[in-house]
Design an enzyme around this catalytic site. Structure first.
Site: not given
Ligand SMILES: NC(=O)C1=CN([C@@H]2O[C@H](COP(=O)(O)OP(=O)(O)OC[C@H]3O[C@@H](n4cnc5c(N)ncnc54)[C@H](O)[C@@H]3O)[C@@H](O)[C@H]2O)C=CC1
Ligand SMILES: N/C(=C\C=C\C(=O)O)C(=O)O
Length: 488
Positions: A156, A234-235, A237, A254, A288, A469
């Site tokens: 994002n 979260q999944p 994580a 995070e 987020c 952080e």
């Molecule tokens: N900062 C946040 O809160 C974020 C939340 N999301 C949420 O997650 C949902 C799904 O988005 P995704 O891109 O699929 O998030 P994700 O958690 O799958 O991806 C984030 C990072 O983790 C890596 N990753 C995925 N599976 C992994 C594993 N098993 N081991 C190690 N690394 C792994 C991905 O390649 C990416 O670099 C979104 O719809 C949103 O709800 C997504 C991105 C950021």
């Molecule tokens: N971690 C995220 C945003 C952080 C913003 C900031 O450090 O200012 C996110 O959208 O995943």
């Protein structure tokens, strides 16, 4: 290549100071057209082994440099990012779908600021010292880098969040292996091109591209990577926690949010409405920290709703390069479908969709009609138990509901599994402090949103993560502390 077909951008891993090709590649899409435009290395265990070797070799020299010496390198990196701002902003916008305006004014400046900030903060840490005169002892602490840090970032805010991890990790003397999201890898690859000029020795920053299950898991499971910093869902994580457990790794997680905005009847609506439109829909709602549950005190509910919907309808969706667009395209087709499905579920439950998806018409140039665009959508008449009020949607969808009392709204705001951020709007200072204290959120913005003080802790409670952080928090995370006792 056949005539008329465009060359694809081919990325390479960056390991030990060298760009290295990979044996297989993943397609990466331009979200504004739905076309493949880039090939991302589909790395795995082999590439992680090579990166660990490079990071291991670079560690003794880098960790022996003084914080002042490392600070010079970080400042040079910040300068180089600033000099490449326009090129990086164009790339980020194309790769992620966000508006070019946002990439220019937020993502890339913040990426540069991350290096500048940690270049400064690393030279200002002090250690603790205590005396035990009756035993003729003094005690003090020293901090040393942990080793090779594994850094995993989402799609994002690609360069913004990646550098928010790389900068404190290397400032503290660690070497790193970073894995950006496979959906948005381009600006991380561009960053690699600046490292040598900035004076980053080979092996200090290694960037390995690919998917989570393949290269992400190889990184997390590697026994020589003792510390993992992750931002994402979260999944994922949970999976990272499972894989790290046998090695007792240090983890910073995070994660997501389901962030409430609480709007009291004495709020200044002139300021609150535009700020809440922004907090709901900035970056297509893909931050987020975005607001997705808006609680409005009943006396002003109808007026707020009318003005909020009017303001949302002015939040233009357009081509990312359109300077008048407030919102670009969502990250992927799958994500667009997921976000839309929440609106459909809300409708099926009897909620009202006041504007956006299924109500208003998107207007886009022909070339962008296969892009992943969606209008900002406002839902009301929705129950607190609905999935739209409980689950992280991570898109341009927000729910507006009324409330009566302070006590009631705090309980409802806290009734989700997440605890990342909240906003509170009121002109009563006593109430602001009271409510902010009772909210289960790691960050509470009152009468504003997303004003960041990088010195202070950033992170969430409950399912929004583990750890914080920031200047001191990131330093503590990326170092090991030792207590030394001297008897004299
Ligand atoms: N900062 C946040 O809160 C974020 C939340 N999301 C949420 O997650 C949902 C799904 O988005 P995704 O891109 O699929 O998030 P994700 O958690 O799958 O991806 C984030 C990072 O983790 C890596 N990753 C995925 N599976 C992994 C594993 N098993 N081991 C190690 N690394 C792994 C991905 O390649 C990416 O670099 C979104 O719809 C949103 O709800 C997504 C991105 C950021
Ligand atoms: N971690 C995220 C945003 C952080 C913003 C900031 O450090 O200012 C996110 O959208 O995943």
């Amino acid at each position: 290549m056949a005539a008329g077909r465009k060359e694809l951008l081919m990325l390479e891993n960056f390991i030990g100071g060298k760009f290295l090709p990979c044996s297989s590649y993943i397609d990466s899409y331009d979200p504004s057209t739905g076309e493949v435009y880039c090939k991302v290395p589909n790395s795995g265990k082999e590439e992680i082994e090579a990166a660990v070797e490079a990071a291991r070799e670079a560690f003794p020299a880098w960790s022996s440099q003084s914080p002042q010496e490392r600070s010079v390198v970080l400042n040079r990196l910040a300068d180089l990012l600033e000099q490449s701002l326009e090129e990086l902003a164009q790339a980020e916008s194309k790769d992620q779908g966000k508006t070019l305006t946002l990439a220019r004014t937020m993502d890339i400046p913040r990426a540069a600021q991350n290096f500048r900030f940690f270049a400064s903060s690393i030279v200002h840490h002090t250690s603790e010292c205590t005396q035990m005169d009756h035993l003729s002892c003094m005690h003090y602490t020293v901090r040393t880098p942990v080793g090779i840090a594994g850094l995993i970032s989402p799609w994002n805010l690609p360069l913004y969040l990646l550098t928010w991890k790389i900068a404190p990790a290397i400032a503290a003397g660690n070497t790193v292996i970073a894995k950006p999201s496979e959906l948005t890898s381009v600006t991380a690859w561009m960053l690699c091109k600046l490292l040598d000029k900035a004076g980053v020795p080979p092996g200090v920053i290694n960037i390995v591209f690919g998917t989570g299950p393949r290269v992400g898991e190889a990184l997390v499971s590697h026994p020589e990577v003792p510390v993992i910093s992750f931002t994402g869902s979260q999944p994922t994580a949970e999976r990272i926690t499972q894989l790290s457990a046998p090695h007792c790794k240090k983890l910073s997680l995070e994660l997501g949010g389901k962030n409430p905005a609480i709007i009291f009847e004495d709020a200044n609506l002139e300021e609150c409405i535009p700020a809440t439109v922004r907090s709901s829909f900035a970056n297509q709602g893909e931050i987020c920290l975005c607001t997705s549950r808006i609680f409005v005190q009943r006396r002003i509910y109808n007026e707020f709703l009318k003005r909020f919907v009017e303001a949302t309808r002015k939040w233009k969706v357009g081509m990312p390069s359109d300077p008048s667009a407030s919102m670009g395209a969502l990250i992927s087709k799958a994500h667009l479908e997921k976000v839309r499905s929440y609106v459909m579920k809300a409708r099926a439950e009897g909620a009202q969709i006041l504007c956006g998806e299924g109500v208003d018409q998107l207007s886009l140039p022909v070339r962008n009609q296969a892009g992943y665009f969606m209008l900002p959508t406002v839902i009301t008449d929705v129950k607190d138990e609905s999935c739209c009020m409980k689950e992280e949607i991570f898109g341009p969808v927000t729910c507006v509901v009324p409330f009566d009392s302070e006590e009631e709204v705090i309980k409802r705001a806290n009734s989700v599994k997440y605890g990342l951020a909240a906003t509170v709007w009121s002109s009563n200072v006593g109430r602001i402090h009271r409510v902010a204290k009772k909210l289960q959120a790691g960050l509470v913005w009152t009468n504003c949103w997303l004003i960041r003080e990088l010195n202070l802790p950033f992170g969430g409670m409950k399912s929004s993560g583990i750890g914080r952080e920031g200047a001191k928090d990131s330093y503590d995370f990326f170092t090991e502390v030792k207590t030394i006792t001297v008897k004299h």
